[in-house]
Each structure stands twice: as C-alpha cells, then as structure tokens.
Design a protein around this motif. Structure first.
Motif, PDB file in Angstrom:
ATOM      1  N   GLU A 151       9.816 -12.341 -47.729  1.00 37.89           N
ATOM      2  CA  GLU A 151       9.705 -13.315 -46.641  1.00 37.89           C
ATOM      3  C   GLU A 151      10.819 -14.356 -46.728  1.00 37.89           C
ATOM      4  OE1 GLU A 151       5.450 -14.504 -45.889  1.00 37.89           O
ATOM      5  OE2 GLU A 151       5.185 -13.338 -47.717  1.00 37.89           O
ATOM      6  N   THR A 152      11.913 -14.018 -47.388  1.00 35.07           N
ATOM      7  CA  THR A 152      13.025 -14.960 -47.530  1.00 35.07           C
ATOM      8  C   THR A 152      13.477 -15.491 -46.171  1.00 35.07           C
ATOM      9  OG1 THR A 152      13.795 -13.878 -49.557  1.00 35.07           O
ATOM     10  CG2 THR A 152      15.380 -15.245 -48.379  1.00 35.07           C
ATOM     11  N   TYR A 153      13.633 -14.592 -45.219  1.00 37.44           N
ATOM     12  CA  TYR A 153      14.010 -14.994 -43.868  1.00 37.44           C
ATOM     13  C   TYR A 153      12.958 -14.482 -42.892  1.00 37.44           C
ATOM     14  CZ  TYR A 153      18.521 -15.927 -46.010  1.00 37.44           C
ATOM     15  OH  TYR A 153      19.505 -16.410 -46.832  1.00 37.44           O
ATOM     16  N   GLN A 154      12.540 -15.334 -41.980  1.00 37.26           N
ATOM     17  CA  GLN A 154      11.560 -14.957 -40.970  1.00 37.26           C
ATOM     18  C   GLN A 154      12.293 -14.541 -39.699  1.00 37.26           C
ATOM     19  OE1 GLN A 154       8.309 -14.849 -41.711  1.00 37.26           O
ATOM     20  NE2 GLN A 154       8.773 -15.578 -43.772  1.00 37.26           N
ATOM     21  N   ALA A 155      12.092 -13.306 -39.305  1.00 36.83           N
ATOM     22  CA  ALA A 155      12.752 -12.807 -38.098  1.00 36.83           C
ATOM     23  C   ALA A 155      12.035 -13.321 -36.852  1.00 36.83           C
ATOM     24  CB  ALA A 155      12.773 -11.285 -38.112  1.00 36.83           C
ATOM     25  N   GLY A 156      12.776 -13.445 -35.774  1.00 36.23           N
ATOM     26  CA  GLY A 156      12.182 -13.871 -34.518  1.00 36.23           C
ATOM     27  C   GLY A 156      12.243 -12.758 -33.495  1.00 36.23           C
ATOM     28  N   GLY A 157      12.003 -13.129 -32.264  1.00 33.61           N
ATOM     29  CA  GLY A 157      12.114 -12.163 -31.179  1.00 33.61           C
ATOM     30  C   GLY A 157      11.042 -11.099 -31.225  1.00 33.61           C
ATOM     31  N   MET A 158      11.473  -9.862 -31.065  1.00 35.45           N
ATOM     32  CA  MET A 158      10.546  -8.745 -30.931  1.00 35.45           C
ATOM     33  C   MET A 158      10.213  -8.073 -32.255  1.00 35.45           C
ATOM     34  SD  MET A 158       9.931  -8.796 -27.746  1.00 35.45           S
ATOM     35  CE  MET A 158       9.106  -7.228 -27.494  1.00 35.45           C
ATOM     36  N   VAL A 159      10.701  -8.588 -33.375  1.00 34.67           N
ATOM     37  CA  VAL A 159      10.460  -7.961 -34.672  1.00 34.67           C
ATOM     38  C   VAL A 159       9.097  -8.393 -35.205  1.00 34.67           C
ATOM     39  CG1 VAL A 159      11.291  -7.703 -37.033  1.00 34.67           C
ATOM     40  CG2 VAL A 159      12.918  -7.911 -35.153  1.00 34.67           C
ATOM     41  N   THR A 160       8.256  -7.439 -35.578  1.00 31.90           N
ATOM     42  CA  THR A 160       6.935  -7.770 -36.103  1.00 31.90           C
ATOM     43  C   THR A 160       7.058  -8.313 -37.527  1.00 31.90           C
ATOM     44  OG1 THR A 160       6.560  -5.597 -37.103  1.00 31.90           O
ATOM     45  CG2 THR A 160       5.959  -5.864 -34.763  1.00 31.90           C
TER      46      THR A 160
END
Length: 356
Positions: free
Chosen positions: A58-67
């Motif tokens: 969880e180092t980086y939290q993705a945004g947009g359409m990525v679950t």
C-alpha cells in the motif's frame, strides 16, 4: 530425528509468552514483518530474508478506475519486489507512519514494543526476485519505529540469490534464483538468525532426538478456512528435553517458508494443479534448513505453519505465498495485516497453544 508417525493435535508446553521469535524468506519474510508488527508483544526478535516493510503493498494508493486489490498487486510487483529505480522503492517513512496509525486504531499491537527487539535482516546481492533496495527500506522502517541500530544485524554483501542459505552440499549454488530457494553458501543462516536474536547459543545438535510433528492446522482457521490459503497440516519440531517436560518456559521460533516451499506445493498451469509434475522438495524447509538442530540443543520449539497454492476463481495465490498484499481481504472481515487477519490470527493461535 523421531517422527510422530501420525497426525497429532498441536500440544501445549508452557512456552514463554514474550521471548518468542519469528523468521521467514520472501513471502514468509513479508509475513514475518506483518506478524511481528501485529503481535509485537509476543516477540523478542525477527529474522527477515528478502522481505519488505509493513503494508508495503500500500506504499502508493492508486486512483481512478484501479481497484484497491489491483493497486496492491501492482505495488507488490513493481515497488515491493522489483522497483525500476531506487527512488521507486517502498517509502519507509510513509509506511512507518501507517504502522503507527494502524496501532493507534487498535488493529495491531503498540509499536513501542519493538524498541528492544533484535532483528536480522538479509538481502543477497544477486537476488533478482526481491531487490536489495526494498530490503534496505525494511531496515529504515524499523529504525523509524524506534528499534536501536545496534540491535539490527543487516547483511547485504553476500552474493546470494533469492534463498535461505545452508551449508548442505546438495543445495543450489549460492547465486541461484529459482526453486527450491535453498542455496549452499557454506553456513546455516537459520543458526545466525537465532544467535542474533537470542545471543550465545549452544552448538547445534549432531543428532535430532526430539520429534517432528505433523498437526492439523484447520482447527486454528475456523470459518475463515476458505479464504486462508493455508494447508491442512502444519509442522512443529519439539526438542527432546521439552518433550520430557524438563524445560521451564521454552522459547518458540516460528519459521515461515516462502512461495513454492510449502509441503504440498503444486504448480498451477492454466488454473489447474499440475500434480503429475509436482516438485519433490516440499518438506525441505522444515527438515534441511538447520532450524531443528540448533533448536534441539537449545530447547527451542520450532513452529512451521504451511501456506498452500489456491487458484479457484475466488483466491488467486497459485504459488502458495503468504498473504502480504491482501488476497484474503476481499472475503475476510479484517485487513490482511491486522491482528485479526485470517493467517495472522491462525498462526498466533498456534503460538498460544504452545504457550498454554
């Protein structure tokens, strides 16, 4: 070494409740860090061979359409294992902050418990599975949480591939990066881990006179069993003096294998178990890596929980890895890194049984 000859129920040996330890390789090392943080009140130290920091996926939290699940998978592959450049390795400072927040939320033990723990952290300079930049951040992570630098034995100058190291002539060459991930480097890494955690120990026993037991793991899983990706059986080495009741509060060391190292590991091809070509090395981690010999002479119980490959359309873990990126979280009620996570809870229940 005597074998029990049958499946037994894991016994109680009035083991210590605070002087226990844990170690692991690869996914077992990532899980070692998670279990160490989640249950730090139970442990005096840890050995981490090719593993990254707590909640690394969880180092980086993705945004947009990525679950969230897909984001953790991307993080695990391209940040926690094979970062493109050192700058994209895990953010130790951010993850240390997340660990503190997780403790404050009551999901894991107080991180203050870590201050006096002793850590053995290793990365082979030829490891192309989990890069050394990642493991370096594990050391930084623990230091940021207050572990004294003098308590950390950090090794990064041995030309080892992705493996636990032994002095067995039959094991792979030191720089090898392929199964069974047990390489001959002329020394027993398990002995070094235990000596660093516990201080001076007696030399390893030449003969094993204790008992390697096979026990039913399912009693520790309960209703979470479908999401656990854990094998039906686990193993434990009980030293002879502990079996005889001659040791007050023996210590327990939990040894976690890596991916493709469980006793019943089977390769999956196109979603189906390739049983015909199952590799014959599934018992090597709990019989040939040296833990049992030094445990016998020092009255240390060694617990070997077992993960297994699962690829059934619900749980995708074909390589039999421990859950350090959250493959079980989609179904279980608690996050994969918490005290109540299915695998962490089950392993700690095993420890509780040994301590009872």
């Amino acid at each position: 070494m005597a074998a029990s000859g049958k499946i037994v129920q894991l016994g109680s040996y009035a083991a210590s409740k605070q002087k226990n330890s844990i170690s692991g390789l690869s996914s077992g090392a990532f899980m070692t860090v998670q279990l160490h943080l989640a249950r730090s009140a139970s442990f005096a130290g840890a050995g981490i061979i090719a593993g990254g920091p707590f909640r690394c996926a969880e180092t980086y939290q993705a945004g947009g359409m990525v679950t969230p699940q897909d984001s953790r998978i991307e993080n695990s592959l391209y940040i926690c294992m094979n970062p493109l450049i050192p700058a994209t390795s895990p953010d130790a400072q951010r993850l240390a902050g997340m660990a503190r927040d997780t403790a404050q939320a009551g999901l894991i033990d107080d991180v203050a418990n870590l201050a006096d723990d002793r850590l053995y952290i290793f990365t082979g300079s030829e490891d192309d599975v989990v890069y050394s930049d990642v493991v370096r951040r594990t050391r930084e992570f623990y230091e940021m949480l207050g572990v004294k630098r003098e308590n950390i034995a950090y090794h990064d100058n041995i030309p080892a591939g992705h493996s636990i190291i032994t002095d067995n002539p039959e094991d792979s060459e030191l720089s090898t990066n392929q199964p069974p991930y047990i390489n001959n480097g002329g020394f027993m890494q398990s002995h070094d881990i235990l000596r660093h955690i516990y201080g001076p120990l007696k030399p390893p026993a030449e003969q094993l006179t204790g008992q390697l037991q096979c026990f039913d793991q399912t009693e520790f899983l309960g209703d979470d069993a479908p999401w656990a990706s854990m094998s039906k059986f686990g193993y434990a080495y009980i030293p002879s003096r502990v079996l005889a009741g001659e040791v007050a509060e023996p210590r327990v060391h939990i040894a976690l294998h890596g991916c493709k190292q469980g006793y019943n590991y089977t390769d999956y091809v196109n979603g189906r178990a390739d049983i015909a070509n199952q590799p014959p090395y599934g018992n090597r981690y709990f019989t040939t890596t040296g833990y049992n010999h030094i445990a016998e002479s020092n009255d240390i119980i060694v617990l070997y929980p077992q993960a297994e490959g699962t690829d059934n359309g619900e749980i995708q873990n074909p390589d039999g890895c421990w859950d350090w990126w959250g493959y079980s979280t989609r179904y279980a009620e608690s996050p994969y890194y918490s005290r109540e996570a299915v695998q962490i809870k089950a392993i700690h229940k095993m420890l509780d049984r040994l301590c009872a």
